[in-house]
Scaffold this motif. Structure first.
Motif, PDB file in Angstrom:
ATOM      1  N   ARG A 389      -5.534 -15.545 -10.002  1.00  0.00           N
ATOM      2  CA  ARG A 389      -6.132 -15.561  -8.670  1.00  0.00           C
ATOM      3  C   ARG A 389      -7.529 -16.184  -8.744  1.00  0.00           C
ATOM      4  NH1 ARG A 389      -1.627 -14.754  -7.803  1.00  0.00           N
ATOM      5  NH2 ARG A 389      -0.609 -13.120  -6.573  1.00  0.00           N
ATOM      6  N   PRO A 390      -7.978 -16.843  -7.679  1.00  0.00           N
ATOM      7  CA  PRO A 390      -9.293 -17.498  -7.703  1.00  0.00           C
ATOM      8  C   PRO A 390     -10.464 -16.530  -7.693  1.00  0.00           C
ATOM      9  CG  PRO A 390      -8.240 -17.779  -5.563  1.00  0.00           C
ATOM     10  CD  PRO A 390      -7.209 -17.178  -6.467  1.00  0.00           C
ATOM     11  N   SER A 391     -10.229 -15.263  -7.350  1.00  0.00           N
ATOM     12  CA  SER A 391     -11.297 -14.263  -7.375  1.00  0.00           C
ATOM     13  C   SER A 391     -10.651 -12.885  -7.355  1.00  0.00           C
ATOM     14  CB  SER A 391     -12.227 -14.413  -6.162  1.00  0.00           C
ATOM     15  OG  SER A 391     -11.565 -14.009  -4.972  1.00  0.00           O
ATOM     16  N   TRP A 392     -11.459 -11.854  -7.640  1.00  0.00           N
ATOM     17  CA  TRP A 392     -10.922 -10.503  -7.548  1.00  0.00           C
ATOM     18  C   TRP A 392     -10.531 -10.188  -6.099  1.00  0.00           C
ATOM     19  CZ3 TRP A 392      -8.547  -6.930 -10.048  1.00  0.00           C
ATOM     20  CH2 TRP A 392      -8.381  -5.689  -9.457  1.00  0.00           C
ATOM     21  N   GLU A 393     -11.302 -10.668  -5.132  1.00  0.00           N
ATOM     22  CA  GLU A 393     -11.000 -10.395  -3.731  1.00  0.00           C
ATOM     23  C   GLU A 393      -9.628 -10.929  -3.345  1.00  0.00           C
ATOM     24  OE1 GLU A 393     -13.873 -11.512  -4.876  1.00  0.00           O
ATOM     25  OE2 GLU A 393     -15.155  -9.799  -4.402  1.00  0.00           O
ATOM     26  N   ASP A 394      -9.157 -11.961  -4.037  1.00  0.00           N
ATOM     27  CA  ASP A 394      -7.854 -12.543  -3.712  1.00  0.00           C
ATOM     28  C   ASP A 394      -6.695 -11.774  -4.331  1.00  0.00           C
ATOM     29  OD1 ASP A 394      -8.479 -14.971  -2.121  1.00  0.00           O
ATOM     30  OD2 ASP A 394      -9.647 -15.479  -3.902  1.00  0.00           O
ATOM     31  N   ILE A 395      -6.992 -10.764  -5.145  1.00  0.00           N
ATOM     32  CA  ILE A 395      -5.929  -9.934  -5.717  1.00  0.00           C
ATOM     33  C   ILE A 395      -5.194  -9.190  -4.598  1.00  0.00           C
ATOM     34  CG2 ILE A 395      -5.520  -7.834  -7.064  1.00  0.00           C
ATOM     35  CD1 ILE A 395      -5.960 -10.055  -8.923  1.00  0.00           C
ATOM     36  N   THR A 396      -5.959  -8.622  -3.667  1.00  0.00           N
ATOM     37  CA  THR A 396      -5.395  -7.848  -2.570  1.00  0.00           C
ATOM     38  C   THR A 396      -5.316  -8.717  -1.325  1.00  0.00           C
ATOM     39  OG1 THR A 396      -6.382  -5.823  -3.466  1.00  0.00           O
ATOM     40  CG2 THR A 396      -5.643  -5.750  -1.186  1.00  0.00           C
ATOM     41  N   THR A 397      -4.104  -8.894  -0.812  1.00  0.00           N
ATOM     42  CA  THR A 397      -3.935  -9.727   0.381  1.00  0.00           C
ATOM     43  C   THR A 397      -3.739  -8.895   1.647  1.00  0.00           C
ATOM     44  OG1 THR A 397      -1.554  -9.893  -0.040  1.00  0.00           O
ATOM     45  CG2 THR A 397      -2.979 -11.621  -0.959  1.00  0.00           C
ATOM     46  N   SER A 398      -3.380  -7.610   1.485  1.00  0.00           N
ATOM     47  CA  SER A 398      -3.233  -6.726   2.638  1.00  0.00           C
ATOM     48  C   SER A 398      -3.268  -5.284   2.145  1.00  0.00           C
ATOM     49  CB  SER A 398      -1.921  -6.993   3.379  1.00  0.00           C
ATOM     50  OG  SER A 398      -0.804  -6.689   2.557  1.00  0.00           O
ATOM     51  N   THR A 399      -3.379  -4.356   3.065  1.00  0.00           N
ATOM     52  CA  THR A 399      -3.333  -2.943   2.710  1.00  0.00           C
ATOM     53  C   THR A 399      -2.312  -2.230   3.592  1.00  0.00           C
ATOM     54  OG1 THR A 399      -5.133  -2.380   4.227  1.00  0.00           O
ATOM     55  CG2 THR A 399      -5.737  -2.873   1.933  1.00  0.00           C
ATOM     56  N   GLU A 400      -1.873  -1.092   3.088  1.00  0.00           N
ATOM     57  CA  GLU A 400      -0.855  -0.322   3.783  1.00  0.00           C
ATOM     58  C   GLU A 400      -1.215   1.153   3.672  1.00  0.00           C
ATOM     59  OE1 GLU A 400       3.806  -0.913   3.593  1.00  0.00           O
ATOM     60  OE2 GLU A 400       3.091   0.120   1.803  1.00  0.00           O
ATOM     61  N   ARG A 401      -1.166   1.868   4.768  1.00  0.00           N
ATOM     62  CA  ARG A 401      -1.503   3.284   4.741  1.00  0.00           C
ATOM     63  C   ARG A 401      -0.242   4.138   4.624  1.00  0.00           C
ATOM     64  NH1 ARG A 401      -6.592   5.084   8.567  1.00  0.00           N
ATOM     65  NH2 ARG A 401      -8.185   4.022   7.323  1.00  0.00           N
ATOM     66  N   TRP A 402      -0.310   5.067   3.680  1.00  0.00           N
ATOM     67  CA  TRP A 402       0.735   6.062   3.520  1.00  0.00           C
ATOM     68  C   TRP A 402       0.103   7.412   3.824  1.00  0.00           C
ATOM     69  CZ3 TRP A 402       5.908   5.320   2.360  1.00  0.00           C
ATOM     70  CH2 TRP A 402       6.276   3.997   2.073  1.00  0.00           C
ATOM     71  N   TYR A 403       0.633   8.067   4.841  1.00  0.00           N
ATOM     72  CA  TYR A 403       0.046   9.328   5.291  1.00  0.00           C
ATOM     73  C   TYR A 403       0.706  10.512   4.582  1.00  0.00           C
ATOM     74  CZ  TYR A 403      -2.177   6.595   8.944  1.00  0.00           C
ATOM     75  OH  TYR A 403      -2.945   5.674   9.617  1.00  0.00           O
ATOM     76  N   LEU A 404      -0.137  11.449   4.175  1.00  0.00           N
ATOM     77  CA  LEU A 404       0.358  12.677   3.575  1.00  0.00           C
ATOM     78  C   LEU A 404       0.924  13.557   4.686  1.00  0.00           C
ATOM     79  CD1 LEU A 404      -1.755  11.459   1.565  1.00  0.00           C
ATOM     80  CD2 LEU A 404      -2.198  13.795   0.804  1.00  0.00           C
ATOM     81  N   THR A 405       2.119  14.089   4.467  1.00  0.00           N
ATOM     82  CA  THR A 405       2.783  14.900   5.485  1.00  0.00           C
ATOM     83  C   THR A 405       3.127  16.275   4.928  1.00  0.00           C
ATOM     84  OG1 THR A 405       5.008  14.123   4.920  1.00  0.00           O
ATOM     85  CG2 THR A 405       3.752  12.820   6.524  1.00  0.00           C
ATOM     86  N   ILE A 419       4.751   6.476   6.784  1.00  0.00           N
ATOM     87  CA  ILE A 419       3.939   5.411   7.378  1.00  0.00           C
ATOM     88  C   ILE A 419       3.331   5.828   8.711  1.00  0.00           C
ATOM     89  CG2 ILE A 419       5.166   3.559   6.196  1.00  0.00           C
ATOM     90  CD1 ILE A 419       6.768   3.107   8.758  1.00  0.00           C
ATOM     91  N   GLU A 420       3.730   6.997   9.223  1.00  0.00           N
ATOM     92  CA  GLU A 420       3.150   7.501  10.461  1.00  0.00           C
ATOM     93  C   GLU A 420       2.306   8.739  10.157  1.00  0.00           C
ATOM     94  OE1 GLU A 420       3.240   6.124  13.361  1.00  0.00           O
ATOM     95  OE2 GLU A 420       4.623   4.510  12.774  1.00  0.00           O
ATOM     96  N   PRO A 421       1.122   8.880  10.790  1.00  0.00           N
ATOM     97  CA  PRO A 421       0.264  10.032  10.494  1.00  0.00           C
ATOM     98  C   PRO A 421       0.882  11.344  10.975  1.00  0.00           C
ATOM     99  CG  PRO A 421      -0.620   8.763  12.324  1.00  0.00           C
ATOM    100  CD  PRO A 421       0.519   7.979  11.783  1.00  0.00           C
ATOM    101  N   GLU A 422       0.543  12.398  10.238  1.00  0.00           N
ATOM    102  CA  GLU A 422       0.965  13.739  10.611  1.00  0.00           C
ATOM    103  C   GLU A 422      -0.188  14.691  10.328  1.00  0.00           C
ATOM    104  OE1 GLU A 422       3.930  16.984   8.704  1.00  0.00           O
ATOM    105  OE2 GLU A 422       4.920  15.124   9.368  1.00  0.00           O
ATOM    106  N   THR A 423      -0.580  15.456  11.317  1.00  0.00           N
ATOM    107  CA  THR A 423      -1.702  16.375  11.154  1.00  0.00           C
ATOM    108  C   THR A 423      -1.243  17.810  11.422  1.00  0.00           C
ATOM    109  OG1 THR A 423      -2.388  16.047  13.450  1.00  0.00           O
ATOM    110  CG2 THR A 423      -3.400  14.620  11.790  1.00  0.00           C
TER     111      THR A 423
END
Length: 596
Positions: A389-405, A419-423
């Motif tokens: 990769r051209p830089s460390w910043e290019d390692i990550t192209t997107s993020t994904e949230r996994w919610y604790l349920t 993938i959906e929040p639960e409170t």
């Protein structure tokens, strides 16, 4: 040599495989003429003869500040043309500079003068009944400065010696582990700005963060280093350093310990390194237990010099250890690429280095293995994938949230990841007891096994749910990225709410790859210590786990585990107290997964 090639140079966190020392001793004895009979296999015998034909060999002791004399080794090329010199400060090992004799021979054959030395205080010091102590042949005088100002000034004195002895065209430093930190610091602080390039293998950027992160002390790593000095603590360290180490182990005066570590951190002199434009090559590992990877990445990102970062499977010194020590069964990429860096930036050779991307990551456990029927251990038959990769910043192209349920599908024992929040839920466990969920069985050696095709397998059914908490996703189908369920690339972040019946607690978060057979492999982890808690009062906690490069196979699950203890770290957990993890309204607990 076969054993070292297959299993690495360490037999425990504080023991080198004697074979590594024996190979080095045989090389040195052959070079200096003290071997009474041929002791080397033919290929190594030829290497020593080639070097003897083109160079003269020396074993000086270099005087430095305070009347100290450094054990050193020189290989001076027989040439009238100016040639560069590579200076190699030894790592933190009782064997001093002697361990990497094979490296020095390879450098000489590539056209470099070589000056290797043991930093002050490092090396074997043996008790002799009735007479005191005697130092081993590769041991330097003085006490260990732990990459402090004396080591920096010693490095400049060694450069003075190299200029007088070799009259080199250029000067480079190459170091592994302890020697890599010293190499960076000498390059940044040398008053005459004489260092043209640096290779830093299994290195650190911020020593303070390596010792103490998220208010959690890295006890096992420091204990291993203290036990690996080659002599008694009272002879290896001066009183001031012994006080620092004692304070660290006792968990007191940590602000002083942190300042001491910062003063020994290449990251504190980034401005000097940048101003001097010193090309710097880094190598580190995903599961590093001595110098965790995030602080190296942060240091790398702050540099504006020509730079390169290799990240490998395994732990400290596993990738390059055998390649620095013996003829490897095939090219040792970590070492060959380090040599190529020197060839380009020091000798001016037109090689592939200018075409390299600045970051190259080996993806965990993507190697193919076969099982040796005699040992039952895996052997790598196809190397793991690597990604540039051209830089460390290019390692990550997107993020994904996994919610604790509250619960996982089909398993009321554990929470879920969705993938959906639960409170509105809570899960609790009893703190203060060890569990089967740990980062590694041992400093260095667990990761050495990873590098050689044998990552630790966790039997998740042994995870005692009374003393830890678990959240598991459903099986994840392959996405559009090379057939993996998820390509994890970068730094995970965990956010949740915690409550304790005690005034302090430690949380250790682990992210596992859980297979269909309920067996798991570790992806990443990181501890966090919370103090000054009001009993039974919620507190928000957010922290970053160590960076990872991992392909989750199709139909595998993500498993997040929280415990209160890990043998690698200090902990503030109170035995028998209750830790409660929750996801209150408006504060959904989640794991942010970096994707590539």
């Amino acid at each position: 040599m076969s054993r070292i090639a297959q299993h690495g140079i360490y037999t425990s966190p504080t023991s080198l495989d004697p074979a590594a020392a024996h190979v080095a001793e045989a090389l040195i004895a052959t070079l200096d003429g003290t071997a009474e009979q041929p002791v080397l296999p033919p290929d190594l015998q030829r290497v020593t003869e080639q070097v003897q034909q083109k160079a003269t060999i020396g074993f000086p002791r270099i005087p430095v500040e305070g009347g100290v004399r450094l054990s050193a080794h020189t290989i001076k090329l027989k040439t009238d043309e100016p040639a560069p010199v590579v200076i190699v400060p030894a790592g933190w090992t009782p064997f001093g500079w002697g361990l990497f004799e094979y490296t020095y021979l390879q450098l000489a054959l590539r056209g470099y003068h070589v000056l290797a030395y043991t930093p002050r205080g490092i090396g074997l010091t043996m008790a002799v009944p009735g007479t005191g102590y005697i130092d081993g042949p590769f041991t330097s005088g003085g006490t260990i400065d732990v990459a402090g100002p004396l080591d920096c000034r010693d490095g400049s004195t060694v450069i003075d010696y190299a200029e007088q002895h070799f009259k080199p065209s250029r000067i480079a430093f190459l170091g592994e582990s302890y020697g890599s930190g010293i190499s960076q610091l000498v390059a940044a602080h040398d008053p005459k700005e004489r260092v043209a390039a640096v290779v830093a293998l299994s290195t650190w950027g911020d020593l303070a963060a390596s010792l103490l992160q998220h208010d959690t002390r890295h006890l096992a790593a420091v204990t291993a280093l203290i036990n690996f000095t080659g002599g008694p603590v009272e002879r290896k360290f001066d009183e001031a350093t012994r006080k620092i180490l004692a304070d660290f182990q006792a968990g007191q005066n940590l602000h002083t310990v942190e300042k001491w570590g910062k003063d020994r951190s290449p990251s504190t002199c980034t401005d000097k390194t940048n101003a001097r434009r010193i090309p710097t090559f880094f190598s580190n590992t995903w599961h590093e237990t001595l110098f965790p990877v995030n602080q190296v990445i942060e240091h790398f990102n702050a540099l504006t010099v020509p730079k390169h970062l290799n990240l490998w499977i395994g732990d400290h010194a596993a990738p390059e250890g055998a390649g620095l020590t013996i003829p490897f069964s095939g090219p040792n990429e970590p070492v060959e690429e380090a040599f190529a860096w020197l060839d380009h930036h020091v000798r001016g050779i037109d090689n592939e280095v200018p075409t390299w991307s600045p970051v190259n990551s080996q993806i965990m456990f993507t190697y193919e293995t076969r099982t040796d029927p005699q040992t039952g251990k895996n052997e790598i038959v196809t190397p793991a994938d690597r990604e540039s990769r051209p830089s460390w910043e290019d390692i990550t192209t997107s993020t994904e949230r996994w919610y604790l349920t509250a619960t996982a599908s089909g398993d009321d024992r554990d929470g879920g990841l969705a993938i959906e929040p639960e409170t509105g839920w809570e899960r609790e466990f009893t703190a203060g007891q060890p569990t089967e969920a740990i980062a590694a069985d041992a400093v260095i050696t667990s990761g050495q096994a990873e590098w050689n095709g044998n990552p630790k397998i966790y039997v998740t059914e042994k995870f005692d749910r009374q003393n830890l908490a678990v959240w598991t996703s459903d099986p994840i189908a392959a996405d559009s990225h090379a057939g993996a369920a998820r390509q994890i690339r970068g730094i995970c972040e965990l956010m949740l709410t915690v409550r304790s019946t005690a005034p302090s607690t430690t949380l250790v978060a682990y992210l596992f790859d859980l297979g269909p057979d309920s067996m798991a492999r570790i992806i990443t982890h990181e501890p966090l210590t919370l103090a000054d808690l009001a009993p039974d009062q919620d507190q928000s906690a957010t922290w970053k786990l160590q960076a990872a490069g991992y392909d989750l196979p199709p139909d595998h699950q993500l498993m997040l585990v929280l415990t209160s203890k890990d043998p690698l770290y200090s902990d503030a957990s109170v035995d028998g107290s209750t830790t409660t993890i929750s996801s209150p309204d408006g504060k959904a607990a989640c794991l942010t997964l970096p994707l590539g």
